[in-house]
Design a protein around this motif. Structure first.
Motif, PDB file in Angstrom:
ATOM      1  N   LYS A 100       0.831  -1.241  -0.251  1.00  0.00           N
ATOM      2  CA  LYS A 100      -0.510   0.015  -0.186  1.00  0.00           C
ATOM      3  C   LYS A 100       0.838   1.081   0.062  1.00  0.00           C
ATOM      4  CE  LYS A 100       0.741  -2.340   3.552  1.00  0.00           C
ATOM      5  NZ  LYS A 100      -0.169  -3.253   4.739  1.00  0.00           N
ATOM      6  N   LEU A 153      -9.419   0.342   9.063  1.00  0.00           N
ATOM      7  CA  LEU A 153      -8.350   0.033   7.590  1.00  0.00           C
ATOM      8  C   LEU A 153      -7.085  -0.752   8.501  1.00  0.00           C
ATOM      9  CD1 LEU A 153      -8.967   3.026   4.512  1.00  0.00           C
ATOM     10  CD2 LEU A 153     -10.095   1.339   5.112  1.00  0.00           C
ATOM     11  N   ASN A 154      -6.952  -0.582   8.847  1.00  0.00           N
ATOM     12  CA  ASN A 154      -5.570  -1.353   9.763  1.00  0.00           C
ATOM     13  C   ASN A 154      -6.026  -1.743  11.039  1.00  0.00           C
ATOM     14  OD1 ASN A 154      -3.472  -0.909  12.067  1.00  0.00           O
ATOM     15  ND2 ASN A 154      -2.635  -1.072   9.842  1.00  0.00           N
ATOM     16  N   GLY A 155      -5.316  -3.681  10.620  1.00  0.00           N
ATOM     17  CA  GLY A 155      -5.976  -4.640  11.930  1.00  0.00           C
ATOM     18  C   GLY A 155      -4.843  -4.353  12.800  1.00  0.00           C
ATOM     19  N   SER A 156      -3.851  -4.066  12.708  1.00  0.00           N
ATOM     20  CA  SER A 156      -3.690  -4.116  13.731  1.00  0.00           C
ATOM     21  C   SER A 156      -3.227  -2.742  15.084  1.00  0.00           C
ATOM     22  CB  SER A 156      -1.491  -3.810  13.531  1.00  0.00           C
ATOM     23  OG  SER A 156      -0.952  -5.096  12.785  1.00  0.00           O
ATOM     24  N   PHE A 183       0.183  -9.396  11.869  1.00  0.00           N
ATOM     25  CA  PHE A 183      -0.984  -7.904  11.335  1.00  0.00           C
ATOM     26  C   PHE A 183       0.477  -7.152  11.378  1.00  0.00           C
ATOM     27  CE2 PHE A 183      -4.041 -10.430  14.224  1.00  0.00           C
ATOM     28  CZ  PHE A 183      -3.889 -11.765  13.407  1.00  0.00           C
ATOM     29  N   ALA A 184       1.460  -6.683  12.014  1.00  0.00           N
ATOM     30  CA  ALA A 184       1.496  -5.747  12.277  1.00  0.00           C
ATOM     31  C   ALA A 184       2.642  -5.657  11.074  1.00  0.00           C
ATOM     32  CB  ALA A 184       2.709  -5.144  13.328  1.00  0.00           C
ATOM     33  N   GLU A 185       2.622  -4.342  10.298  1.00  0.00           N
ATOM     34  CA  GLU A 185       3.575  -4.214   9.531  1.00  0.00           C
ATOM     35  C   GLU A 185       5.214  -4.502  10.004  1.00  0.00           C
ATOM     36  OE1 GLU A 185       3.291  -2.430   6.151  1.00  0.00           O
ATOM     37  OE2 GLU A 185       1.364  -3.686   6.785  1.00  0.00           O
ATOM     38  N   ASP A 191       1.739   1.161  11.336  1.00  0.00           N
ATOM     39  CA  ASP A 191       0.844   1.122  11.778  1.00  0.00           C
ATOM     40  C   ASP A 191      -0.518   2.575  13.208  1.00  0.00           C
ATOM     41  OD1 ASP A 191      -0.175  -2.114  10.789  1.00  0.00           O
ATOM     42  OD2 ASP A 191       1.738  -2.384  11.852  1.00  0.00           O
ATOM     43  N   ASP A 196      -0.204   3.938   7.775  1.00  0.00           N
ATOM     44  CA  ASP A 196      -0.542   2.853   7.126  1.00  0.00           C
ATOM     45  C   ASP A 196      -2.595   2.718   6.323  1.00  0.00           C
ATOM     46  OD1 ASP A 196      -0.411  -0.492   6.067  1.00  0.00           O
ATOM     47  OD2 ASP A 196      -2.157  -0.295   7.422  1.00  0.00           O
ATOM     48  N   LYS A 200      -4.173   3.384   2.373  1.00  0.00           N
ATOM     49  CA  LYS A 200      -4.914   2.906   1.909  1.00  0.00           C
ATOM     50  C   LYS A 200      -6.314   3.508   1.699  1.00  0.00           C
ATOM     51  CE  LYS A 200      -3.626  -1.163   4.977  1.00  0.00           C
ATOM     52  NZ  LYS A 200      -4.299  -2.125   6.197  1.00  0.00           N
ATOM     53  N   GLY A 296      -8.589  -7.820   8.091  1.00  0.00           N
ATOM     54  CA  GLY A 296      -7.647  -6.799   7.659  1.00  0.00           C
ATOM     55  C   GLY A 296      -5.943  -7.149   7.054  1.00  0.00           C
ATOM     56  N   ALA A 297      -6.034  -7.831   8.152  1.00  0.00           N
ATOM     57  CA  ALA A 297      -4.845  -8.520   7.587  1.00  0.00           C
ATOM     58  C   ALA A 297      -4.305 -10.051   7.636  1.00  0.00           C
ATOM     59  CB  ALA A 297      -3.717  -7.727   8.900  1.00  0.00           C
TER      60      ALA A 297
HETATM   61  N1  HSE Z   1      -0.619  -4.146   9.117  1.00  0.00           N
HETATM   62  C1  HSE Z   1      -1.333  -4.088   8.153  1.00  0.00           C
HETATM   63  C2  HSE Z   1      -2.872  -3.757   9.457  1.00  0.00           C
HETATM   64  C3  HSE Z   1      -0.886  -5.254   7.654  1.00  0.00           C
HETATM   65  O1  HSE Z   1      -2.535  -4.508  10.730  1.00  0.00           O
HETATM   66  O2  HSE Z   1      -3.398  -3.911   8.795  1.00  0.00           O
HETATM   67  C4  HSE Z   1      -2.648  -6.019   6.514  1.00  0.00           C
HETATM   68  O3  HSE Z   1      -2.502  -4.087   5.591  1.00  0.00           O
END
Ligand code: HSE
Length: 416
Positions: A100, A153-156, A183-185, A191, A196, A200, A296-297
């Motif tokens: 992204k 829009l961010n799972g973490s 999940f995290a970048e 995040d 992030d 998106k 989302g992740a």
């Molecule tokens: N690090 C991102 C999140 C992974 O936590 O949403 C998915 O894009």
């Protein structure tokens, strides 16, 4: 993807969480005849789930392999991802990406390269993991004006917020869990600081409203300064704090983009989006409001979006970017946002141009106020706010500040 006897070949860059997810899905679906030509990775001596023979280490070898029908770029470094995607698009190839940051920061160039060389780039996995939001906006809503697209829009960060809300564990512990679960970048500040979600959101804006906006131009605050006091206040007023990204366009007006922590009331669908789930609300002019929620992740949910793009691209699909022709130019910063602000001491707020300030409570050592501030002033003072560890969150839409003050004071004081 059609069931086929002849094989199509895919070249994959990267074998992290998403690469593994895509690989598993390809293996679980042999009827579609997709063969992995090679997986190009950077580090040789790393413990991996596949034998060394599955991997290659020279990107150029894979980039120039003429037997490959489609490429998947699934590495986390945005600069390296851009080099790969640029090369492939200049060669007129078809590539699917999950990066992204790379897409959001270079969308103008990526569009131009596709136009000039005829290649195709799809990136459903870059936005909201398993939720097919990019294709929905681009294809289904390609001809219908939209009023708003907003969501988690961010799972973490959402995982961390849920852990704080339901379990009261520490921020650091929750972040460590989000990292351990994949999940995290690679750099989790992306995040928690909102970048992030912002990347998106910029991708969403291009498809939903036809505006290519660079992430640096957008108001963005993360949730990294959240404190137990903020969570307690949200609970006291029957809300949850979520990191909400939104793009809004009223008829004839400028597009407004922002990423901000927000108090979300229980009547809002986003209230139900917990853990690593993402949720997106799409408000269309004629269709009304729709809500999509999904993982989302994570390896398989995100791999599933890559797999869907691979199938679509092999069937000849490309994004239309149809709204790009009709986009209303410009984005305004004159609007005012209504905020909740918490700081460790009142002195930290003294030099901020806050308007209509109302103190929520002085029952704790933290200073909690609600106030208004223009978007431009907020952006201007962002560095000072961040450095001071001040937490900001937008107030629930539809609830005026006086009502919030009354409700929160009463319920919060009885809660503490
Ligand atoms: N690090 C991102 C999140 C992974 O936590 O949403 C998915 O894009």
């Amino acid at each position: 993807m059609k069931i086929r006897n002849d094989k199509r070949r895919i070249g994959i860059f990267g074998f992290g969480c998403v690469g593994q997810g895509l690989y598993d899905i390809i293996q679980a679906n042999p009827q579609y005849g997709l063969e992995v030509a090679s997986i190009c990775v950077k580090t040789r001596n790393k413990q991996r789930s596949l034998p060394a023979s599955a991997f290659s280490y020279d990107p150029n070898q894979l980039l120039h392999d003429e037997s490959i029908d489609i490429f998947a770029e699934l590495i986390s470094d945005a600069d390296e991802a851009l080099t790969i995607v640029r090369h492939l698009l200049k060669a007129g190839k078809t590539v699917v990406s999950a990066n992204k940051k790379m897409v959001a920061e270079n969308l103008s160039e990526l569009l131009q390269l596709q136009q000039q060389y005829g290649g195709v780039l799809l990136y459903e996995a870059a936005v909201c993991g398993s939720i097919p939001i990019v294709r929905l906006l681009d294809s289904y809503f390609g001809a219908e004006p939209l009023k708003q697209v907003s969501g988690v829009l961010n799972g973490s960060s959402n995982y961390i917020l849920s852990k704080l809300y339901y379990e009261g564990i520490s921020y650091q512990e929750a972040l460590a869990q989000a990292q351990a679960l994949g999940f995290a970048e690679a750099d989790p500040t992306l995040d928690v600081q909102g970048n992030d979600a912002l990347n998106k959101l910029c991708i969403v804006a291009a498809h939903a409203f036809g505006q290519v906006v660079h992430p640096e131009e957008v108001l963005c605050f993360g949730m990294q300064h959240i404190h137990a006091e903020d969570v307690a206040l949200a609970q006291a007023i029957g809300a949850k704090i979520k990191l909400v990204a939104s793009a809004q366009q009223a008829a004839g007006q400028q597009l407004r983009l922002q990423v901000l922590p927000a108090f979300v009331l229980s009547g809002n669908e986003l209230f139900t989006v917990d853990a690593e789930f993402n949720g997106v609300q799409v408000e269309a002019e004629f269709a009304g409001t729709q809500f999509l929620k999904g993982r989302g992740a994570g390896s398989h949910p995100t791999g599933s979006a890559v797999w869907a793009d691979v199938a679509a691209a092999l069937s000849g699909f490309r994004y239309s970017y149809s709204k790009k022709q009709t986009a209303t130019a410009g984005r305004g910063e004159t609007e005012v946002v209504n905020l909740y602000i918490r700081a460790a001491e009142a002195a930290l707020l003294e030099n901020l141009p806050l308007q209509e300030v109302l103190s929520l409570t002085d029952a704790t050592h933290q200073v909690q106020v609600i106030c208004s501030i223009s978007v431009s002033e907020l952006r201007k003072h962002q560095e000072v706010i961040e450095k001071a560890g001040i937490f900001v969150a937008s107030l629930p839409i539809g609830l005026n500040k006086e009502e919030l003050l009354a409700a929160s004071t009463e319920r919060y004081l009885s809660f503490v």
